[in-house]
Design a protein around this motif. Structure first.
Motif, PDB file in Angstrom:
ATOM      1  N   PHE A  78     -48.637 -14.076 -82.262  1.00 61.85           N
ATOM      2  CA  PHE A  78     -47.715 -13.624 -83.313  1.00 61.85           C
ATOM      3  C   PHE A  78     -46.338 -14.270 -83.127  1.00 61.85           C
ATOM      4  O   PHE A  78     -45.718 -14.737 -84.086  1.00 61.85           O
ATOM      5  CB  PHE A  78     -47.579 -12.102 -83.307  1.00 61.85           C
ATOM      6  CG  PHE A  78     -48.530 -11.403 -84.222  1.00 61.85           C
ATOM      7  CD1 PHE A  78     -48.601 -11.729 -85.568  1.00 61.85           C
ATOM      8  CD2 PHE A  78     -49.365 -10.405 -83.738  1.00 61.85           C
ATOM      9  CE1 PHE A  78     -49.482 -11.083 -86.422  1.00 61.85           C
ATOM     10  CE2 PHE A  78     -50.248  -9.758 -84.583  1.00 61.85           C
ATOM     11  CZ  PHE A  78     -50.313 -10.097 -85.925  1.00 61.85           C
TER      12      PHE A  78
ATOM     13  N   MET B  54     -52.642 -11.544 -78.334  1.00 59.92           N
ATOM     14  CA  MET B  54     -52.327 -11.251 -79.735  1.00 59.92           C
ATOM     15  C   MET B  54     -50.823 -11.356 -79.998  1.00 59.92           C
ATOM     16  O   MET B  54     -50.385 -12.047 -80.926  1.00 59.92           O
ATOM     17  CB  MET B  54     -52.822  -9.859 -80.113  1.00 59.92           C
ATOM     18  CG  MET B  54     -52.481  -9.475 -81.559  1.00 59.92           C
ATOM     19  SD  MET B  54     -52.867  -7.756 -81.978  1.00 59.92           S
ATOM     20  CE  MET B  54     -51.686  -6.864 -80.962  1.00 59.92           C
TER      21      MET B  54
ATOM     22  N   CYS C 216     -62.938 -15.296 -88.488  1.00 58.61           N
ATOM     23  CA  CYS C 216     -61.790 -15.613 -89.341  1.00 58.61           C
ATOM     24  C   CYS C 216     -62.258 -16.256 -90.640  1.00 58.61           C
ATOM     25  O   CYS C 216     -61.763 -15.937 -91.726  1.00 58.61           O
ATOM     26  CB  CYS C 216     -60.837 -16.540 -88.589  1.00 58.61           C
ATOM     27  SG  CYS C 216     -59.254 -16.783 -89.411  1.00 58.61           S
TER      28      CYS C 216
ATOM     29  N   LEU D 268     -50.581 -14.596 -91.419  1.00 58.04           N
ATOM     30  CA  LEU D 268     -50.519 -14.495 -89.964  1.00 58.04           C
ATOM     31  C   LEU D 268     -51.445 -13.392 -89.462  1.00 58.04           C
ATOM     32  O   LEU D 268     -52.184 -13.567 -88.485  1.00 58.04           O
ATOM     33  CB  LEU D 268     -49.084 -14.225 -89.510  1.00 58.04           C
ATOM     34  CG  LEU D 268     -48.075 -15.362 -89.665  1.00 58.04           C
ATOM     35  CD1 LEU D 268     -46.691 -14.897 -89.238  1.00 58.04           C
ATOM     36  CD2 LEU D 268     -48.504 -16.578 -88.842  1.00 58.04           C
ATOM     37  N   MET D 269     -51.397 -12.247 -90.136  1.00 56.69           N
ATOM     38  CA  MET D 269     -52.263 -11.136 -89.757  1.00 56.69           C
ATOM     39  C   MET D 269     -53.730 -11.520 -89.899  1.00 56.69           C
ATOM     40  O   MET D 269     -54.558 -11.212 -89.038  1.00 56.69           O
ATOM     41  CB  MET D 269     -51.964  -9.918 -90.634  1.00 56.69           C
ATOM     42  CG  MET D 269     -50.594  -9.318 -90.439  1.00 56.69           C
ATOM     43  SD  MET D 269     -50.484  -8.374 -88.904  1.00 56.69           S
ATOM     44  CE  MET D 269     -51.535  -6.983 -89.298  1.00 56.69           C
ATOM     45  N   LEU D 270     -54.050 -12.219 -90.997  1.00 58.22           N
ATOM     46  CA  LEU D 270     -55.430 -12.587 -91.285  1.00 58.22           C
ATOM     47  C   LEU D 270     -55.974 -13.573 -90.262  1.00 58.22           C
ATOM     48  O   LEU D 270     -57.184 -13.629 -90.022  1.00 58.22           O
ATOM     49  CB  LEU D 270     -55.526 -13.183 -92.692  1.00 58.22           C
ATOM     50  CG  LEU D 270     -56.919 -13.244 -93.333  1.00 58.22           C
ATOM     51  CD1 LEU D 270     -57.489 -11.838 -93.477  1.00 58.22           C
ATOM     52  CD2 LEU D 270     -56.838 -13.913 -94.693  1.00 58.22           C
ATOM     53  N   SER D 271     -55.102 -14.347 -89.647  1.00 57.11           N
ATOM     54  CA  SER D 271     -55.547 -15.327 -88.662  1.00 57.11           C
ATOM     55  C   SER D 271     -55.582 -14.753 -87.248  1.00 57.11           C
ATOM     56  O   SER D 271     -56.477 -15.086 -86.458  1.00 57.11           O
ATOM     57  CB  SER D 271     -54.641 -16.561 -88.691  1.00 57.11           C
ATOM     58  OG  SER D 271     -53.301 -16.213 -88.404  1.00 57.11           O
ATOM     59  N   VAL D 272     -54.637 -13.877 -86.925  1.00 63.40           N
ATOM     60  CA  VAL D 272     -54.541 -13.355 -85.564  1.00 63.40           C
ATOM     61  C   VAL D 272     -55.447 -12.139 -85.347  1.00 63.40           C
ATOM     62  O   VAL D 272     -56.096 -12.012 -84.295  1.00 63.40           O
ATOM     63  CB  VAL D 272     -53.082 -12.985 -85.217  1.00 63.40           C
ATOM     64  CG1 VAL D 272     -53.007 -12.301 -83.855  1.00 63.40           C
ATOM     65  CG2 VAL D 272     -52.216 -14.230 -85.230  1.00 63.40           C
ATOM     66  N   MET D 273     -55.534 -11.237 -86.328  1.00 64.17           N
ATOM     67  CA  MET D 273     -56.284 -10.008 -86.127  1.00 64.17           C
ATOM     68  C   MET D 273     -57.770 -10.233 -85.858  1.00 64.17           C
ATOM     69  O   MET D 273     -58.353  -9.514 -85.030  1.00 64.17           O
ATOM     70  CB  MET D 273     -56.087  -9.066 -87.318  1.00 64.17           C
ATOM     71  CG  MET D 273     -54.671  -8.494 -87.406  1.00 64.17           C
ATOM     72  SD  MET D 273     -54.049  -7.819 -85.834  1.00 64.17           S
ATOM     73  CE  MET D 273     -55.167  -6.443 -85.599  1.00 64.17           C
TER      74      MET D 273
ATOM     75  N   VAL E 153     -46.616 -13.450 -93.839  1.00 66.03           N
ATOM     76  CA  VAL E 153     -46.919 -12.414 -92.850  1.00 66.03           C
ATOM     77  C   VAL E 153     -48.387 -12.013 -92.952  1.00 66.03           C
ATOM     78  O   VAL E 153     -49.084 -11.856 -91.931  1.00 66.03           O
ATOM     79  CB  VAL E 153     -46.015 -11.188 -93.047  1.00 66.03           C
ATOM     80  CG1 VAL E 153     -46.450 -10.038 -92.133  1.00 66.03           C
ATOM     81  CG2 VAL E 153     -44.561 -11.562 -92.777  1.00 66.03           C
ATOM     82  N   TYR E 154     -48.878 -11.867 -94.175  1.00 64.66           N
ATOM     83  CA  TYR E 154     -50.276 -11.476 -94.370  1.00 64.66           C
ATOM     84  C   TYR E 154     -51.224 -12.544 -93.832  1.00 64.66           C
ATOM     85  O   TYR E 154     -52.240 -12.236 -93.200  1.00 64.66           O
ATOM     86  CB  TYR E 154     -50.548 -11.223 -95.853  1.00 64.66           C
ATOM     87  CG  TYR E 154     -51.931 -10.682 -96.120  1.00 64.66           C
ATOM     88  CD1 TYR E 154     -52.226  -9.348 -95.865  1.00 64.66           C
ATOM     89  CD2 TYR E 154     -52.939 -11.502 -96.610  1.00 64.66           C
ATOM     90  CE1 TYR E 154     -53.493  -8.838 -96.096  1.00 64.66           C
ATOM     91  CE2 TYR E 154     -54.208 -11.008 -96.834  1.00 64.66           C
ATOM     92  CZ  TYR E 154     -54.484  -9.668 -96.584  1.00 64.66           C
ATOM     93  OH  TYR E 154     -55.743  -9.183 -96.801  1.00 64.66           O
TER      94      TYR E 154
END
Length: 340
Positions: A203, A199, A271, A234-239, A231-232
């Motif tokens: 990032f 993770m 995702c 990125l979060m939506l793809s990685v989380m 940033v959002y």
């Protein structure tokens, strides 16, 4: 009768995938009524709304031809919500008085939260059942303080966070039971470190790539406002990747007696569901929320299966006799749901 029992054994022995039959249109009718009544009653009905929602979702979840049941008491849920609101209000009020009062209130909340979390776990498991057998949680209050207060304080940040996360999941799973049989859990801390490492690695890669693109395009005061959106995304793809890895690790190392669990969540579909759900909610001004919830839950539930060793009927019958003989040992009372 013997032939029938043999046929049941054949049917149930092996991998049994969980099925989820809820639909967005059915849940929309429950959701819209719950929403309107909660607004009209200034939030009081939200406790009854949660019971209706959980009863629908539990009844829609099936394993080996049988559905789960939810038995929660709306009064207990309402009490938990009133208590949670009172704590949050006290927290904000204390800081408005003085910084000292605010920090004192933070200490009070830190001491109270393990108790509430412990009670909430007891409530949620005790009020769930399968084929007439209730689940339960036997962890003690002292263990709750160790895992929800001391462990996060000592190991909850930095390089020890994956270790703390694994220890908390171990506590939750090994102290949970179905009837009289406890679940077991043997995931290693190393597997959590791998998931956390992937993770944070992604990032860093995405952030580095975004920085290069920003440098090439030239960051100005006008386009800098889009930074939070980046940033959002990125979060939506990685989380979803992190969530799927953690859930797979947890459930692929959990057993109930001789029966094993399997979880096969995949990053791509998860995702896609998250992104399209977000677009649907935004484009419909929130009316897509019940459909989004059903889509996400259906994928998550149906990614789960149970490797049945023998007949599940025999196992459940054995649990019924053990529970009938010993009682469920439900202490003081499981009458509080934190409901945050």
């Amino acid at each position: 009768m013997q032939n029938l029992a043999m046929r049941e054994q054949v049917v149930e022995d092996g991998e049994q995938q969980l099925a989820f039959s809820a639909t967005g249109s059915e849940y929309f009718r429950i959701w819209i009524v719950n929403l309107l009544l909660s607004i009209v009653t200034l939030g009081i009905y939200s406790a009854w709304a949660k019971v209706r929602r959980n009863q629908y979702f539990y009844a829609s979840t099936r394993l080996a031809g049988s559905s789960f049941e939810y038995h929660g008491n709306p009064g207990a849920i309402l009490k938990g919500r009133v208590l949670a609101v009172a704590l949050l209000a006290g927290y904000h009020f204390a800081f408005s008085v003085s910084a000292t009062a605010g920090f004192v209130m933070m200490g009070v909340m830190a001491l109270v939260m393990p108790v509430l979390t412990w009670k909430s776990l007891q409530f949620k498991l005790h009020n769930a059942s399968y084929r007439g057998i209730r689940f339960g949680f036997d962890g003690s209050l002292g263990e709750a303080y160790a895992h929800y207060l001391l462990l996060p304080l000592l190991f909850g940040t930095g390089l020890l966070a994956p270790l703390a996360h694994n220890r908390i999941k171990r506590f939750q799973h090994t102290e949970s039971r179905f009837g009289a049989s406890h679940f077991s859990y043997d995931a290693s801390a190393l597997s959590f470190y791998k998931a956390y490492g992937i993770m944070f690695g992604l990032f860093l890669v995405f952030a580095f790539g975004a920085g290069i693109v920003a440098a090439l395009l030239g960051v100005t005061a006008e386009n800098a406002v889009y930074a939070p959106l980046v940033v959002y995304l990125l979060m939506l793809s990685v989380m979803p990747l992190f969530f799927s890895m953690i859930q797979n690790i947890i459930w692929n190392h959990t057993r109930l007696g001789e029966h094993e669990f399997r979880c096969n969540l995949k990053w791509g579909p998860l995702c896609w569901i998250y992104v399209t759900n977000l677009l649907g909610i935004v484009c419909t001004l929130g009316l897509f929320i019940p459909f989004a919830k059903v889509r996400a839950m259906k994928y998550r539930v149906e990614a789960m299966s149970m490797l049945v060793n023998g007949s599940l009927d025999h196992f459940v019958a054995g649990e019924q006799s053990q529970v009938s003989a010993t009682g469920e040992g439900v202490a003081d009372f499981l009458d509080l749901d934190l409901s945050l």
